[in-house]
Write a protein that holds these residues in place. Structure first.
Motif, mmCIF file in Angstrom:
data_model
loop_
_atom_site.group_PDB
_atom_site.id
_atom_site.type_symbol
_atom_site.label_atom_id
_atom_site.label_comp_id
_atom_site.label_asym_id
_atom_site.label_seq_id
_atom_site.Cartn_x
_atom_site.Cartn_y
_atom_site.Cartn_z
ATOM 1 N N GLU A 1 -11.771 4.584 -2.582
ATOM 2 C CA GLU A 1 -11.006 3.450 -2.054
ATOM 3 C C GLU A 1 -10.470 3.745 -0.658
ATOM 4 O O GLU A 1 -10.688 2.988 0.265
ATOM 5 C CB GLU A 1 -9.846 3.115 -3.009
ATOM 6 C CG GLU A 1 -9.193 1.775 -2.721
ATOM 7 C CD GLU A 1 -10.056 0.579 -3.111
ATOM 8 O OE1 GLU A 1 -11.080 0.773 -3.779
ATOM 9 O OE2 GLU A 1 -9.719 -0.549 -2.725
ATOM 10 N N ILE A 2 -9.759 4.859 -0.526
ATOM 11 C CA ILE A 2 -9.199 5.234 0.776
ATOM 12 C C ILE A 2 -9.580 6.692 1.009
ATOM 13 O O ILE A 2 -9.028 7.598 0.404
ATOM 14 C CB ILE A 2 -7.669 5.052 0.815
ATOM 15 C CG1 ILE A 2 -7.304 3.607 0.463
ATOM 16 C CG2 ILE A 2 -7.120 5.433 2.177
ATOM 17 C CD1 ILE A 2 -5.817 3.367 0.301
ATOM 18 N N SER A 3 -10.539 6.893 1.906
ATOM 19 C CA SER A 3 -11.157 8.218 2.018
ATOM 20 C C SER A 3 -10.221 9.245 2.623
ATOM 21 O O SER A 3 -10.319 10.425 2.356
ATOM 22 C CB SER A 3 -12.436 8.103 2.850
ATOM 23 O OG SER A 3 -12.149 7.492 4.091
ATOM 24 N N GLN A 4 -9.292 8.789 3.460
ATOM 25 C CA GLN A 4 -8.438 9.725 4.186
ATOM 26 C C GLN A 4 -6.992 9.517 3.772
ATOM 27 O O GLN A 4 -6.469 8.410 3.884
ATOM 28 C CB GLN A 4 -8.610 9.458 5.683
ATOM 29 C CG GLN A 4 -7.998 10.488 6.590
ATOM 30 C CD GLN A 4 -8.149 10.086 8.057
ATOM 31 O OE1 GLN A 4 -9.116 9.486 8.460
ATOM 32 N NE2 GLN A 4 -7.163 10.401 8.844
ATOM 33 N N GLY A 5 -6.375 10.580 3.275
ATOM 34 C CA GLY A 5 -4.951 10.490 2.987
ATOM 35 C C GLY A 5 -4.614 10.003 1.596
ATOM 36 O O GLY A 5 -3.460 9.897 1.246
ATOM 37 N N ALA A 6 -5.635 9.666 0.809
ATOM 38 C CA ALA A 6 -5.363 9.220 -0.564
ATOM 39 C C ALA A 6 -6.440 9.767 -1.486
ATOM 40 O O ALA A 6 -7.231 9.037 -2.065
ATOM 41 C CB ALA A 6 -5.306 7.698 -0.637
ATOM 42 N N ASN A 7 -6.460 11.082 -1.593
ATOM 43 C CA ASN A 7 -7.494 11.752 -2.388
ATOM 44 C C ASN A 7 -7.593 11.248 -3.812
ATOM 45 O O ASN A 7 -8.654 11.296 -4.419
ATOM 46 C CB ASN A 7 -7.221 13.261 -2.420
ATOM 47 C CG ASN A 7 -7.980 13.957 -1.318
ATOM 48 O OD1 ASN A 7 -8.917 13.376 -0.756
ATOM 49 N ND2 ASN A 7 -7.588 15.175 -1.003
ATOM 50 N N ARG B 1 4.333 3.533 -1.818
ATOM 51 C CA ARG B 1 5.065 2.508 -2.536
ATOM 52 C C ARG B 1 4.265 1.968 -3.719
ATOM 53 O O ARG B 1 4.815 1.370 -4.626
ATOM 54 C CB ARG B 1 5.434 1.366 -1.599
ATOM 55 C CG ARG B 1 6.686 1.652 -0.793
ATOM 56 C CD ARG B 1 7.113 0.421 -0.037
ATOM 57 N NE ARG B 1 6.621 0.465 1.312
ATOM 58 C CZ ARG B 1 6.269 -0.618 2.004
ATOM 59 N NH1 ARG B 1 6.312 -1.792 1.442
ATOM 60 N NH2 ARG B 1 5.875 -0.513 3.228
ATOM 61 N N THR C 1 0.835 -1.197 0.000
ATOM 62 C CA THR C 1 0.000 0.000 0.000
ATOM 63 C C THR C 1 0.870 1.245 0.000
ATOM 64 O O THR C 1 2.057 1.207 -0.278
ATOM 65 C CB THR C 1 -0.883 0.020 1.247
ATOM 66 O OG1 THR C 1 -0.029 0.041 2.364
ATOM 67 C CG2 THR C 1 -1.779 -1.173 1.279
ATOM 68 N N ARG C 2 0.246 2.352 0.333
ATOM 69 C CA ARG C 2 0.926 3.612 0.567
ATOM 70 C C ARG C 2 1.620 4.115 -0.694
ATOM 71 O O ARG C 2 1.333 3.689 -1.798
ATOM 72 C CB ARG C 2 1.915 3.455 1.730
ATOM 73 C CG ARG C 2 1.239 2.860 2.966
ATOM 74 C CD ARG C 2 2.222 2.642 4.066
ATOM 75 N NE ARG C 2 3.039 1.477 3.884
ATOM 76 C CZ ARG C 2 2.682 0.255 4.267
ATOM 77 N NH1 ARG C 2 1.507 0.038 4.792
ATOM 78 N NH2 ARG C 2 3.496 -0.748 4.095
ATOM 79 N N ALA D 1 -15.937 0.060 2.086
ATOM 80 C CA ALA D 1 -15.112 -0.906 2.807
ATOM 81 C C ALA D 1 -15.913 -1.728 3.815
ATOM 82 O O ALA D 1 -15.640 -2.901 4.032
ATOM 83 C CB ALA D 1 -13.968 -0.180 3.519
ATOM 84 N N LEU E 1 -3.905 -0.138 -7.557
ATOM 85 C CA LEU E 1 -4.543 -0.100 -6.253
ATOM 86 C C LEU E 1 -5.818 -0.928 -6.326
ATOM 87 O O LEU E 1 -6.728 -0.626 -7.069
ATOM 88 C CB LEU E 1 -4.881 1.356 -5.945
ATOM 89 C CG LEU E 1 -5.442 1.671 -4.576
ATOM 90 C CD1 LEU E 1 -4.398 1.477 -3.502
ATOM 91 C CD2 LEU E 1 -5.938 3.095 -4.563
#
Lengths: 463, 447
Positions: B102-108, B5, B2-3, B355, B24
């Motif tokens: 997909e990821i609401s916080q930190g991955a706009n 990377r 993730t992240r 999720a 992703l």
């Protein structure tokens, strides 16, 4: 503390009180006999058609056909399930503040100083069979404040709610919440943006720990030196100045204070375990630890416990590799693992979260129940008092109308030290009375219905 | 993987030839072909009628061909012996935004759930939907086979789609890409969730008036847009009949509203409070829209109103904490039972962006623990949402001719302990692997 109230007295009290929820009911002359239940002891198997006798707030007997002592309250639990009170190892319930976010190390602040014993969410958690919780600071600081282990004796004082004899602890935190990488996205017009604060990277977090424990080690050396000189009989010594920041960290190094460390990614958790080993102490629990399964062996070797979500994931980057098999993988490696809520909403249904573990990873029903009872008691250092149905333990119990691992289950009664703190039947009676009372009051004050109130906003939880 | 990377991973993927892991959330294995299957010796819960203690379901060409206690297995059918197992119709989560975030916080960059501005009737969930979202794989393996996914935000949020949770492309997944219009009507007054309401209210009565004025302006804009769309539709029709008329100037925004203002598609109206629910239904009727309430936390308080106006509700709030301190602790757990008792049409939904949509069966189970019958709890996540969207003839039960969305389980489908053994979507066998089984397999035996 246990006094007999007749039902009439209880109803009178109820009608006279202003809160909408049922007030705790003092039941039994020090004795309650729960008859003919399916007893989920968690540690000693499941007993069908069994009785449990409660005396002086403790579990006095468990078995078949126990005779009721004179004056005991007898509860017919035919068709019902009795389990230990649920223990939530990670919550922010009752807290009027969660983070002291100004510094990287805030080991001096204490949760017990800011608790609200009348918070209605206590009652709602009791209605989900929860009896003990671990109230932690948020995750703003690498080293946060001192937690509070609390029994949910709703309506009593904070002093009596504090779990007697529970070892003290402290919250640590790693990852995104500490580096505040997500806060840049939350801009509220008119609200100040939080200032940048060291650390803003996982590199900095490691150094905050190194620095704090290096200073604590020096402080401890100074204290030890002073104590040694006092012991030798030296006179006219000046005691070292008490350091409220470092004192709890010295207790950590001496094994007197339990570390509950928030973290998600396996690398940051491994870093913490290594720092702890370097300074000679143990991490009691990794909190969340959603990537714990990637370093299960290392966690087991260190001897840390882990308190996870059952299946929450993907709400932020560091939760994207979370899997619902986390608990099962760790448990199979011998790691003491629990489920926590971190939420006043989720705490009400930890039984369902535990049931998910049967599906994901194939836990037995007893193992699943252990993640919300005895394992939590061990993580909080109170397993000699709560967490299972065993003679001599506190009578902290939940009586359910169905197997608690079923989604169709609801709580009938919740006991803490033998006292009923939630009773569904009573709640149903009293809510009708409250509705009537409310209608009368609104009628009496004609203007009331035209007023518009504003709900107070409680601090946001950070998970 | 993730992240940040991920970016590196995406670049590397071309080199290491692992395209299935390049993006992703590209963890969802594709479904198999539409073959003939016979599920035999199963306990069958058709939802449309009484349970069959031991029977057979035959699937072919994506449809249910036969169901019953004594059904012959067609020659050439792939036989699945479901002795000791249970067959249910696939569940439908009618209250999600799955695949849009997909990821609401930190991955706009993974969030495609809202468009800029307040009026986006032409923003289609169908085009934001990522078929490879990891949320899809973990949701379907609990037996949720199809969902309504909708855009959020603004006033006219966009268009919701009804999609199967299987397929490598949006066209393969879509059952109806223009299922419903989504309106988030501006709320009346204060007192709700979120910062806007709270901070605005703190600024006092002058601000209250300003908020109300703004709201009136927004509602007027919405009414105007709806009337324009109606006129636009008429102009198009007139031109189609008589090409000598001036050709109407094409407008993608108004075009996207025509079906809704003609009552051909329903309108999802997000509302939780009793007053907001009544206002939403009133607004819909005033503008000749067909409302479906989404949220519906306090719908039980206005149950007779909803029944009188035949307005169905997609309940998203069964697990919400009570709003008011003096609400009964189980006010939201027990709300579906009250709606059922009052005869209001409703479905239970997860109300989750994606999720956590997989909690849908346990949410329905909670409603059953607090007064809803178990049969109705099951209907509230199968047949009833399908009926609310007018697809009750295609989905929601095990009946001949229906789409073969089926789940073969180890037990009661609403129980959290229950596992899925076989999953069929659109008559295709769907592998039970997901991002989560994938990581489990990678790490469970790591020394």
């Amino acid at each position: 503390m246990n006094r007999i109230f007749s039902l009439a007295t209880v109803v009178t009290l109820a009608a006279g009180s202003l809160g909408a929820q049922a007030q705790p009911v003092a039941a039994g002359a020090g004795a309650t006999l729960i008859k003919n239940a399916t007893v989920l002891t968690v540690t000693k198997g499941t007993l069908k058609n069994a009785d449990v006798l409660i005396q002086n707030g403790k579990i006095a007997q468990v078995g078949a056909n126990i005779a009721a002592p004179a004056g005991a309250t007898v509860i017919d639990a035919t068709g019902k399930y009795l389990m230990p009170g649920i223990i939530d190892p990670h919550t922010h319930m009752m807290s009027d503040a969660i983070n002291e976010g100004s510094l990287s190390v805030t080991s001096m602040v204490r949760i017990q100083d800011i608790l609200n014993p009348t918070a209605v969410n206590i009652y709602r958690a009791l209605a989900g069979g929860v009896t003990s919780i671990n109230i932690l600071h948020g995750s703003a600081n690498t080293i946060g404040g001192q937690n509070a282990t609390v029994k949910l004796k709703w309506g009593e004082s904070v002093a009596t709610m504090m779990f007697p004899g529970a070892p003290p602890g402290i919250k640590f935190a790693l990852g995104e919440n500490v580096t505040r990488k997500n806060q840049n996205q939350i801009i509220v017009v008119g609200q100040p943006t939080p200032p940048r604060r060291y650390p803003i990277s996982r590199m900095g977090q490691e150094q905050v720990l190194q620095d704090a424990f290096t200073r604590a080690r020096d402080y401890k050396a100074t204290l030890d030196d002073y104590k040694a000189r006092v012991a030798k009989g030296e006179k006219n010594l000046v005691a070292p100045r008490r350091d409220l920041e470092l004192e709890p960290l010295v207790e950590v190094m001496e094994g007197k204070r339990l570390v509950h460390a928030h973290g998600y990614r396996s690398d940051e958790m491994l870093m913490l375990l290594n720092v702890a080993e370097e300074f000679g102490f143990k991490i009691q629990t990794l909190q969340h630890g959603l990537e714990g399964y990637k370093i299960a062996s290392e966690i087991a070797k260190h001897g840390a416990g882990l308190s996870s979500f059952a299946d929450s994931w993907s709400y932020k980057i560091e939760a994207y590799d979370a899997i619902p098999y986390n608990v099962a993988i760790l448990m199979r490696r011998g790691v003491n693992t629990t489920i926590n809520s971190d939420s006043d909403e989720r705490v009400r249904r930890l039984n369902i979260d535990a049931a998910k573990l049967v599906r994901y990873g194939g836990l037995t029903e007893d193992e699943a129940l252990a993640t919300i009872t005895i394992n939590g008691a061990q993580q909080l250092g109170v397993a000699d008092k709560v967490g299972s149905i065993e003679v001599g333990k506190d009578a902290d119990l939940g009586l359910w109308n169905n197997h608690p691992l079923s989604v169709y289950a609801a709580v009938d009664k919740t006991f803490i030290e033998g006292k009923v703190f939630f009773d569904r039947q009573q709640d149903l009676v009293m809510r009708d009375q409250k509705a009537k009372e409310r209608a009368e009051l609104e009628k009496a004050e004609a203007s009331a219905s035209t007023r518009r109130g504003v709900q107070p906003v409680l601090p946001q939880e950070e998970r | 993987m993730t992240r940040v990377r991920l970016i590196a991973a995406a670049a590397l993927a071309a080199i290491v030839a692992q395209p299935a892991r390049a993006q992703l959330g590209s963890y969802n294995p594709p479904p198999g072909p539409q073959k003939t299957f016979a599920i035999i010796n199963a306990r069958i819960v058709p939802v449309s009628g009484p349970e069959i203690a031991k029977g057979t379901v035959v699937i072919s060409g994506g449809r249910i061909q036969a169901v019953g206690a004594s059904v012959a297995v067609p020659t050439g059918a792939e036989v699945i012996d479901a002795t000791g197992l249970h067959v249910y119709p696939g569940m439908m989560d009618a209250g999600t935004s799955i695949g849009l975030s997909e990821i609401s916080q930190g991955a706009n960059a993974t969030v495609d759930i809202s468009e800029v501005g307040s009026f986006n009737p032409n923003a289609m969930a169908y085009y934001g939907l990522n078929p490879h979202s990891a949320h899809i794989g973990v949701t379907r393996v609990v037996g949720i086979t199809h969902v309504v996914t909708r855009p959020t935000g603004g006033i006219l949020s966009g268009q919701a789609a009804l999609v199967n949770l299987a397929g490598s492309t949006a066209p393969q997944m879509a059952i109806n890409r223009n299922l419903a219009l989504v309106i988030e009507l501006p709320r009346s007054g204060f007192g709700g969730r979120g910062f806007g309401g709270f901070f605005a209210a703190q600024q006092g009565p002058a601000n209250t008036q300003e908020v109300n004025r703004t709201r009136e302006r927004q509602l007027d804009s919405l009414r105007t847009m709806l009337r324009d769309a109606e006129a636009y539709g008429k102009a198009l029709d007139a031109y189609a009949k008589d090409k000598s008329l001036p050709r109407p100037r094409q407008d993608v925004v108004l075009a996207s509203l025509v079906a809704a203002v003609r009552g051909q598609v329903p309108v999802l109206m997000v509302a939780d409070r009793a007053s907001d629910i009544k206002e939403a239904v009133g607004f819909a009727e005033e503008n000749k829209l067909r409302p479906i309430i989404v949220g519906g936390r306090d719908a039980w308080q206005v149950a007779s109103f909803l029944k009188d106006h035949d307005a169905p509700v997609l309940v998203t709030s069964v697990l919400d904490l009570p709003t008011r301190e003096d609400d009964p602790y189980d006010v939201n757990y027990g709300a579906p039972a009250k709606l059922a008792q009052a005869g209001v049409r409703f479905a239970i939904t997860s109300g989750d962006a994606g999720a956590e949509a997989r909690n849908l069966p346990y949410i329905a189970g909670m409603a059953a623990a607090f007064g809803l019958s178990r049969e109705d709890a099951l209907k509230s996540v199968t047949l009833w949402p399908a009926q609310i969207f007018g697809v009750g003839d295609k989905l929601g039960t095990i009946e001949v001719g229906k789409v073969a969305n089926l789940v073969v389980t180890t037990g009661d489908i609403l129980e959290a302990k229950t596992d899925t053994k076989f999953l069929f979507i659109d008559g295709r066998l769907v592998p039970l692997e997901s991002k989560h089984t994938d990581l489990n397999n990678k790490f469970k035996d790591r020394p």
